[in-house]
Motif scaffolding. Structure first.
Motif, short mmCIF file in Angstrom:
data_model
loop_
_atom_site.label_atom_id
_atom_site.label_comp_id
_atom_site.label_asym_id
_atom_site.label_seq_id
_atom_site.Cartn_x
_atom_site.Cartn_y
_atom_site.Cartn_z
N UNK A 1 53.22 126.04 -113.94
CA UNK A 1 52.12 125.75 -113.02
C UNK A 1 51.34 126.40 -111.60
N UNK A 2 50.17 125.74 -111.90
CA UNK A 2 49.42 125.51 -109.92
C UNK A 2 49.01 125.41 -109.58
N UNK A 3 49.18 124.15 -108.15
CA UNK A 3 48.60 123.83 -107.30
C UNK A 3 47.13 124.03 -107.95
N UNK A 4 46.49 122.79 -108.62
CA UNK A 4 44.77 122.52 -108.79
C UNK A 4 43.86 121.61 -108.00
N UNK A 5 44.26 120.63 -106.95
CA UNK A 5 43.26 119.97 -106.30
C UNK A 5 44.85 118.96 -105.32
N UNK A 6 43.88 118.76 -104.44
CA UNK A 6 44.94 117.87 -103.66
C UNK A 6 43.84 116.64 -102.90
N UNK A 7 44.67 115.32 -103.59
CA UNK A 7 43.86 114.71 -102.76
C UNK A 7 44.23 113.60 -102.17
N UNK A 8 43.01 113.63 -100.91
CA UNK A 8 43.46 113.32 -99.56
C UNK A 8 44.55 111.90 -99.41
N UNK A 9 45.46 111.32 -98.65
CA UNK A 9 46.78 110.66 -98.68
C UNK A 9 45.66 109.29 -98.64
N UNK A 10 46.22 108.33 -98.95
CA UNK A 10 46.06 106.82 -98.99
C UNK A 10 47.33 106.05 -98.64
N UNK A 11 47.06 104.76 -99.17
CA UNK A 11 47.80 103.96 -98.91
C UNK A 11 47.86 103.55 -100.59
N UNK A 12 49.44 103.97 -100.95
CA UNK A 12 49.41 103.67 -102.79
C UNK A 12 49.73 102.65 -103.22
N UNK A 13 49.46 102.39 -104.31
CA UNK A 13 49.33 101.32 -104.96
C UNK A 13 51.39 100.67 -104.90
N UNK A 14 51.25 99.54 -104.85
CA UNK A 14 53.33 98.82 -104.89
C UNK A 14 54.13 99.88 -106.00
N UNK A 15 53.14 99.86 -106.95
CA UNK A 15 53.84 100.55 -108.23
C UNK A 15 54.39 101.71 -107.86
N UNK A 16 53.55 102.80 -107.42
CA UNK A 16 54.16 103.83 -106.54
C UNK A 16 54.78 103.93 -105.78
N UNK A 17 54.77 102.87 -104.94
CA UNK A 17 54.99 102.99 -104.09
C UNK A 17 56.89 102.36 -104.18
#
Length: 363
Positions: free
Chosen positions: A305-321
């Protein structure tokens, strides 16, 4: 020795052996002829009265006279030249065994050095094994097949080939590692849908169970999860559409406030994407349009695939961390990948790993 030796030499192009003018006789068909000279390679016979032509083969016996005894050697003589004026024929010895050659060399050296030769010396020469392995004659170039020629080249350069292969392998390994470290951004995430919906807690409660898992197909009003209020009453969270279960957004036993996300859903015919979590220091390398290879954990298959969009950084939620190994206060952003070919909606919520290729040729 009874006779002194007189030695003469010819050019190397004419003769390869020392020519000896020493008393020697050639016995042919019982008749004795005197020799004008002889060498290890051939002999000249005087007053030969037989009929002979160049190329004929004679079978003389060479007889050498020593003090007290005579020595006779059977030889094969190929006629090379005929001098009719002096009535002399000359020939070259052929089909000589190593024993015959040893005796001729011994007789020649004995004459040259003036040493006395007796029968014991002759027997000693005959007992020695002067044989050597016959050299294999090289094949004419015209008769060498291309396959044989290639094999000979490979055999002669086997060590060099090993060195070249090792050097190429090492170079490829170094280049691959350099490319991976410089132009590949690795990340992890999950299959998502841009048309998905998120079911949220209608009131403050604690999730006690989930009835479905990621990728399950659900019908309207099907129970997805159960929650317990503070007063002990039970509340069921149900589907509001014919959908595919995406990702569980709440943890079992964790108290949730009103409107907190519980589970995501996506329409059956919705378009699937991949959302990858990327650290800030790596996110700077990524641009929209970069090629991405996505691997699904469930079956080890791969989709491009290809990169469609990039979301700017932010503190991630605990589960993602916890899933990605990021540590607070590490900052991470999201990269949304659009697949080249449609991906089954049943993969929604499945974990994936991605490799973003940031090398942009021609830019």
């Amino acid at each position: 020795m009874s006779t002194a030796a007189t030695i003469s030499h010819e050019a190397a192009s004419q003769r390869q052996h020392t020519r000896m003018k020493v008393a020697a006789q050639a016995i042919i068909e019982g008749k004795v002829y005197q020799t004008s000279d002889w060498s290890v390679g051939g002999v000249c016979i005087k007053d030969y009265d037989g009929k002979v032509a160049i190329g004929d083969i004679l079978l003389p016996q060479m007889r050498f006279n020593f003090d007290g005894f005579d020595m006779t050697i059977d030889v094969e003589l190929a006629v090379r030249h005929i001098n009719e004026e002096q009535n002399i024929i000359g020939g070259a010895f052929s089909q000589m065994s190593w024993q015959q050659l040893s005796l001729l060399h011994f007789v020649r050296d004995a004459y040259l050095s003036g040493e006395i030769v007796d029968a014991g010396d002759i027997l000693h020469v005959l007992q020695r094994d002067n044989s050597a392995r016959v050299r294999t004659s090289s094949m004419p170039e015209a008769e060498i097949s291309p396959r044989r020629a290639l094999f000979d080249v490979l055999r002669r350069n086997f060590g060099l080939l090993l060195f070249v292969v090792a050097a190429v392998t090492l170079t490829a390994y170094v280049l691959m590692n350099l490319y991976t470290r410089t132009f590949v951004v690795a990340a992890e995430g999950a299959v998502t849908s841009p048309f998905g919906t998120v079911l949220r807690a209608p009131t403050s409660a604690t999730v006690t169970s989930f009835s479905v898992k990621s990728g399950d197909k659900v019908e309207p009003n099907q129970i997805l999860a159960s929650m317990e209020r503070i007063d002990g009453s039970v509340l069921n969270v149900v589907a509001n559409c014919r959908c595919i279960v995406g990702e569980r957004l709440a943890q079992l036993g964790a108290p949730l406030s009103r409107a907190a996300p519980i589970i995501s859903l996506a329409p059956l015919r919705g378009k699937a994407e991949a959302t990858l979590v990327v650290r800030l220091k790596e996110l700077r390398k990524v641009s929209v349009g970069d090629r991405v290879a996505v691997n699904f954990f469930n079956d080890d298959s791969e989709a491009m695939g290809r990169v469609k969009s990039i979301l700017l950084p932010g503190l991630t939620d605990p589960e993602t961390l916890e899933r990605t190994g990021l540590r607070v206060p590490d900052l991470a952003g999201s990269v949304v990948v659009e697949f080249d070919n449609p991906v089954d909606a049943g993969r929604l919520g499945q974990p994936v790993s991605g490799r973003v290729r940031t090398l942009r040729l021609g830019l």
